[in-house]
Design a protein around this motif. Structure first.
Motif, short mmCIF file in Angstrom:
data_model
loop_
_atom_site.label_atom_id
_atom_site.label_comp_id
_atom_site.label_asym_id
_atom_site.label_seq_id
_atom_site.Cartn_x
_atom_site.Cartn_y
_atom_site.Cartn_z
N SER B 81 0.87 -1.17 0.00
CA SER B 81 0.00 0.00 0.00
C SER B 81 0.91 1.22 0.00
O SER B 81 2.12 1.08 0.11
CB SER B 81 -0.88 0.03 1.26
N THR B 83 1.41 3.20 2.32
CA THR B 83 2.10 3.37 3.60
C THR B 83 3.12 2.25 3.87
O THR B 83 3.83 2.30 4.87
CB THR B 83 1.11 3.41 4.77
N ASP B 84 3.20 1.26 2.99
CA ASP B 84 4.17 0.19 3.13
C ASP B 84 5.55 0.75 2.80
O ASP B 84 5.76 1.24 1.71
CB ASP B 84 3.78 -0.93 2.15
N ASP B 90 8.07 8.58 1.57
CA ASP B 90 8.42 9.98 1.80
C ASP B 90 9.49 10.45 0.82
O ASP B 90 9.42 11.57 0.31
CB ASP B 90 8.95 10.16 3.24
N ARG B 95 8.75 14.20 0.59
CA ARG B 95 8.29 14.45 1.96
C ARG B 95 9.38 14.08 2.96
O ARG B 95 9.12 13.98 4.16
CB ARG B 95 7.07 13.57 2.26
N THR B 97 12.08 13.66 5.69
CA THR B 97 12.56 14.42 6.83
C THR B 97 13.89 13.82 7.28
O THR B 97 14.26 12.73 6.85
CB THR B 97 11.59 14.38 8.03
N SER B 98 14.57 14.53 8.17
CA SER B 98 15.88 14.05 8.63
C SER B 98 15.74 12.86 9.58
O SER B 98 16.73 12.33 10.04
CB SER B 98 16.63 15.19 9.33
N ARG B 99 14.50 12.45 9.85
CA ARG B 99 14.28 11.28 10.71
C ARG B 99 14.07 10.01 9.88
O ARG B 99 13.63 8.99 10.40
CB ARG B 99 13.05 11.48 11.60
N TYR B 107 23.25 5.38 5.57
CA TYR B 107 24.39 6.18 5.99
C TYR B 107 25.33 5.37 6.87
O TYR B 107 26.54 5.31 6.66
CB TYR B 107 23.84 7.39 6.76
N GLN B 502 4.34 15.67 -3.29
CA GLN B 502 4.44 17.08 -2.95
C GLN B 502 5.35 17.74 -3.98
O GLN B 502 5.87 17.08 -4.88
CB GLN B 502 5.02 17.23 -1.55
N GLU B 503 5.52 19.02 -3.82
CA GLU B 503 6.28 19.78 -4.81
C GLU B 503 7.78 19.49 -4.70
O GLU B 503 8.34 19.43 -3.60
CB GLU B 503 6.03 21.27 -4.54
N VAL B 505 11.37 20.70 -4.68
CA VAL B 505 11.95 22.01 -4.38
C VAL B 505 13.39 22.04 -4.88
O VAL B 505 14.24 21.27 -4.43
CB VAL B 505 11.93 22.29 -2.86
N GLN B 516 19.22 13.05 11.27
CA GLN B 516 19.22 13.87 12.49
C GLN B 516 19.98 13.18 13.62
O GLN B 516 20.71 13.80 14.37
CB GLN B 516 17.78 14.18 12.91
N GLU B 517 19.77 11.88 13.74
CA GLU B 517 20.41 11.14 14.82
C GLU B 517 21.93 11.26 14.72
O GLU B 517 22.63 11.31 15.73
CB GLU B 517 20.00 9.67 14.73
#
Lengths: 452, 532
Positions: B81, B83-84, B90, B95, B97-99, B107, B502-503, B505, B516-517
């Protein structure tokens, strides 16, 4: 009375500096033995104590600071090579240990009073203590470029615990009614007072830095749900000219922009609480009267926070965890005009589907909805009746007919009730983060004691 | 006095004796200082340097094609799906994020490889020649060459995803040295070139390696990487962050291409499809592959390492039990399908378009409008094993045996053509593009230009994890910028797929955030990439 002690320990675990020196000294003054107090009748015992001591801790796995090479055919080491391919044994250092690790020293200052008054009717102790853990050894993750597979042990810094412990006991009887009341209460403050290397310690949801309690929760302050896209754009105003870059929409979680710069980022996170109770207490009540005896034991904590990670999962998108049943009623649902029109065109009454009073942000919305925040942080205070026992001992003159010197029936209940605002299964969560530990059971025991 | 001496003696024994006596280390491990005493030990250590390349799972799946294919216009995420594999969702839909866990695990895996190489380089270079009878200068060079090659490889995998990253070439065994700031893009590329140049001079030609060493890095692999890295450095996106102009790098790239072509070590397979079969592993066209094989043992366990097989097959096979029963990730897009010329046989080798009768649950198996499957890595073409024409390996259901083709000779020829084009040599560029075209029976092109080269590269290497990195370095395909390219691609997607995007950028989404970690763990508090 003075006791003093000095020890020098060497441990093979600390390869660079195997030796550590640990002195200790204790002072006690039994004031009630002094001439000027000896004649005060109501004082049974009064003792002042002062102590200082250091002890070294080498309770870490041997080899914690010695680099070793592992080798094997399979996991982590081996690689298929050749034609035909065969697994070829490899060798690697999985964890670059910290070769400069040194002793952890536990230092304790203690001042206390032991007392007993009125022939033991009131007794107790009061203690003030200060415990410093110097060069505390903790497992930490090294930065990725160290190349470690596993966390390693490091002297992270100094931790200070200060607190007051108070216990009081009162025993007396009114005729045949004997009773006792006892309780203890302690106030504890925990703080990191030095950080080796200057960088804070991070956990999954926690941060430990200078002046903060160990494993303090670190995250955003949750402010509810954006009702409209415009609301998000007004708060995060730096996106005004480029709204398409704003990752959050109506239905997503709104967090406080702490520095007011119109962007939500790491600098808007802060310490949002810690898992240590400010206050831990317990008290017991006991009485017996004509063969009936009753004992109650209560315990409680106050002022700690629990991160309800269980709720984070139950309010998720449902792909890897089950959803909470209340999701159906409490998820925020709202549509844009375009979607409303589309729904109407399909003959769907969107008004019945919307739920703008919902309290759970869109689980399929922005990935920031589940970022660490006060959304999942709850007060962990509770008061619990840990144990209740009621017994009845048959009078001797009856039991002796059965050649029985004592016969007692009793019923015990544990965890009978808990007063708490915490929404998870059980507020007694070890680490402060609740991943849905199996709650403690409530048990009832019926019993019979007989002595022949 | 005597008594004092006795005490002193005890103390001395205590001081000196216990250190060795009490030192117990885990079974299966050797004190690092006692390890490098034989060729066999040194070779084992270098073998261990390859292992992080094969890692595809830790907290989440982290195969590089999640970036190379899915983020690009070649593929949609797929899976059970939307969300799988939320991390990949993301990344595909701007979408990130650094998380992002995929980016964190990716990495870390590269740095574990780098740390292994650093250790090998440090200790093997200290070993004396004739440590044992087979530790010759040639052997020492080969081992060090492999480690230098792999270190460059890991840094390259990092720099094209995260841009400048912290550089370490030493073993960090002291927490005092944990703080390392991000290096510039130029510093990372310079290190990569330096390592590859060393590797080239130390490594051996594939033809001189023993059969049992097939799969190890070779001189040809080092030269192919020198060609590739110089092309990256010449390209518009990366060159802006470097001091030398593109011409320098195009010239260097072309020179390395000359070397590898002149070596005569590699030839194109006559049958394009052989590049993606089990039988064709490490074949005549293969320059460097990540090696996988089936083993009955192995589990997810603690993540990383617990397998000798690849997750890519099960991840990419259709969710339909009729054709594989996999997890259905990495669906080729219609946009990619349409890029192929109608007579191009590579289309059907690349894209499996399952008949309606082979689809069990359309709502799941057709992901946001795409029913296509990656035919190169789904192991549909080895019917000898079992499974009615849609081959299946047998020992371990989720761990496939198919090697990941990192550098094929066709890739080398197209990179060479690109270098020639960049150096203004249209005729050479044309002739090498045409070598790739005629292999699959297509007509020759009359004029080589950016458009022809970029088209050819897309279709020849589609679904092999290259596309996104090419799009970034070229800044799209037609000089209008990557944003214009991705926006135009978006417009070709189904409304359903578009609704998730999403757009894009510009100035942000070309690269991904430093996890982030890791920013938190680094005492220097590294700076985050723009926009994250």
């Amino acid at each position: 009375m003075i006791t003093s002690n000095f020890r020098a320990d060497a441990s093979s675990r600390y390869t660079k500096e195997p030796w550590g020196c640990f002195p200790s000294v204790a002072l006690a003054w039994r004031m009630s033995e002094e001439e000027w107090l000896k004649n005060v009748e109501w004082i049974d015992n009064l003792k002042l104590r002062l102590g200082f001591g250091q002890a070294g801790n080498d309770g870490i796995p041997s080899g914690s600071f010695i680099p070793t090479m592992g080798s094997s055919l399979d996991v982590f080491y081996g690689y298929p090579l050749g034609n035909p391919q065969v697994m070829v044994g490899g060798a690697a250092v999985l964890t670059q240990v910290n070769t400069s690790g040194k002793w952890e020293t536990n230092e304790q200052w203690d001042a206390g009073i032991d007392f007993s008054f009125w022939n033991g009717k009131l007794s107790g102790t009061v203690d003030y203590f200060l415990r410093n853990t110097l060069d505390a050894l903790l497992y930490v993750n090294a930065p990725a470029h160290v190349g470690n597979l596993y966390p390693l042990i490091k002297n992270v810094g100094n931790i200070r615990n200060t607190g007051v412990e108070l216990s009081l006991d009162h025993k007396h009887h009114i005729g045949a009614f004997h009773y006792n009341i006892g309780g203890n209460i302690s106030f504890l403050h925990n703080e990191l007072t030095a950080v080796n290397g200057g960088s804070p310690l991070w956990g999954d949801r926690t941060k430990t830095d200078l002046g903060m309690a160990l494993n303090s929760f670190w995250g955003y302050e949750y402010e509810g749900i954006y009702q409209t896209d415009e609301e998000a754009l007004t708060q995060l105003y730096t996106y005004k000219e480029r709204p398409e870059e704003l990752g959050v929409h109506a239905g997503d979680a709104r967090y406080k922009d702490q520095n007011g710069d119109g962007i939500l980022d790491e600098s808007d996170k802060k310490c949002i609480g810690n898992p240590f109770p400010k206050l831990t207490y317990g008290f017991n009540l006991g009485a017996d009267f004509y063969g009936v005896d009753i004992q109650l034991f209560f315990q409680g904590v106050s002022g700690n926070k629990i991160y309800n990670a269980m709720r984070e999962r139950l309010e998720g998108d449902g792909t890897s965890h089950a959803l909470a049943t209340y999701m159906a009623d409490e998820v925020w649902v709202g549509y844009t005009d375009v979607v409303r029109d589309a729904l109407l065109a399909k003959g769907v009454n969107w008004m019945e589907l919307e739920n703008r009073n919902g309290t759970i942000p869109n689980p399929l919305g922005s990935p920031t909805n589940t970022e660490n925040s006060t959304r999942f942080l709850e007060d962990g205070s509770y008061l619990r009746l840990k144990n209740l026992q009621i017994g009845y001992t048959l009078p001797k003159n009856i039991t002796e007919k059965f050649h029985c010197s004592r016969l007692r029936f009793y019923i015990t209940a544990s965890n009978l009730f808990t007063i708490t605002n915490y929404s998870g299964y059980d507020p007694e969560v070890g680490s402060g983060v609740d991943y849905g530990n199996y709650p403690q059971s409530r048990t009832f025991t019926f019993g019979l004691n007989a002595t022949f | 006095m005597k008594r004092n001496l006795l005490w002193l003696a005890c103390l001395v024994i205590a001081l000196t004796g216990c250190r060795d006596y009490l030192t117990e280390i885990e079974p299966g491990t050797t004190l690092l200082n006692d390890f490098f005493t034989s060729t066999a030990a040194a070779e084992q250590n270098v073998t261990g340097c390859y292992v992080p390349l094969m890692w595809e799972y830790n907290n989440t799946y982290l195969s590089e094609w999640f970036i190379g294919d899915i983020v690009s216009d070649d593929a949609l995420k797929g899976g059970g799906s939307t969300t799988d594999m939320a991390d990949a969702y993301d990344m595909e839909n701007w979408r990130t994020t650094s998380r992002n866990t995929l980016l964190l695990d990716f990495y870390r895996a590269q740095y574990m490889g780098i740390a292994r190489c650093n250790l090998a380089i440090k200790y093997i270079s200290q070993m004396e020649i004739s440590t044992d009878s087979i530790f010759t200068p040639t052997m020492k060079d080969r081992l060090l060459g492999e480690a230098h090659f792999l270190r460059a490889y890991y840094y390259f995998r990092l720099v094209r995803v995260y841009a400048g990253v912290p550089i370490t070439t030493d073993v960090i065994d002291d927490s005092e040295r944990w703080g390392i700031d991000r290096s510039s893009v130029e510093q990372v590329y310079t290190l990569i070139l330096d390592d590859l140049t060393k590797a080239n001079s130390m490594l051996q030609l594939r033809s001189t390696m023993k059969a049992e060493d097939l799969g190890r890095a070779t001189k040809g692999a080092a030269q192919a990487m020198l060609l590739k890295v110089n092309l990256y450095m010449a390209s518009p996106y990366w060159n802006k962050q470097l001091t030398q102009d593109p011409a320098t790098y195009y010239a260097a790239a072309k020179q390395w291409g000359d070397s590898i072509i002149a070596s005569g070590e590699y030839t194109l397979c006559s049958n394009y499809e052989d590049n993606f079969s089990l039988a064709g592993e490490n074949g005549q066209e293969s320059v460097f592959e990540i090696q996988y094989m089936e083993v009955p043992w192995g589990d997810y366990g603690e993540g990383f390492g617990f397998t000798a097989g690849s997750y890519s097959q099960i991840l990419m096979r259709s969710r339909s039990s009729l054709i594989g029963g996999g997890w259905g990730f990495n669906h080729p897009t219609q946009n990619l399908y349409d890029e192929f010329e109608p007579t191009d046989i590579r289309r059907d080798v690349t894209i499996l378009n399952p008949a309606d009768s082979l689809i069990e649950t359309p709502s799941v198996e057709i992901y946001l409008g795409s029913r296509y499957l990656n035919n190169k890595y789904g192991m549909y073409r080895d019917p000898a094993d079992q499974g009615g024409g849609f081959g299946k390996w047998s020992l371990h259901a989720t761990r496939g045996p198919l090697n990941n083709r990192q550098i094929r000779y066709a890739d080398v020829l197209l990179m060479y053509a690109e270098a020639a084009l960049g150096a203004g040599d249209e005729a050479t560029a044309r002739s090498y593009i045409n070598k790739v075209r005629t292999r699959v029976g297509l007509s020759e092109i009359a004029l080589a230009d950016d458009a022809a080269l970029r088209h050819e590269r897309r279709v020849e290497l589609a679904m092999e994890g290259h596309r996104w990195f090419d799009l970034v370095r070229w800044e799209g395909v037609d000089g209008k910028g990557l944003k214009a390219h991705m926006d135009a691609y978006k417009a070709t997607e189904t409304p359903d797929a578009q609704s998730h995007m999403q757009e894009f950028v510009a100035g942000k989404h070309e690269i991904f955030p430093i996890p982030q970690e890791e920013i938190q763990l680094n005492p220097t508090q590294m700076k985050q990439n723009n926009g994250y």
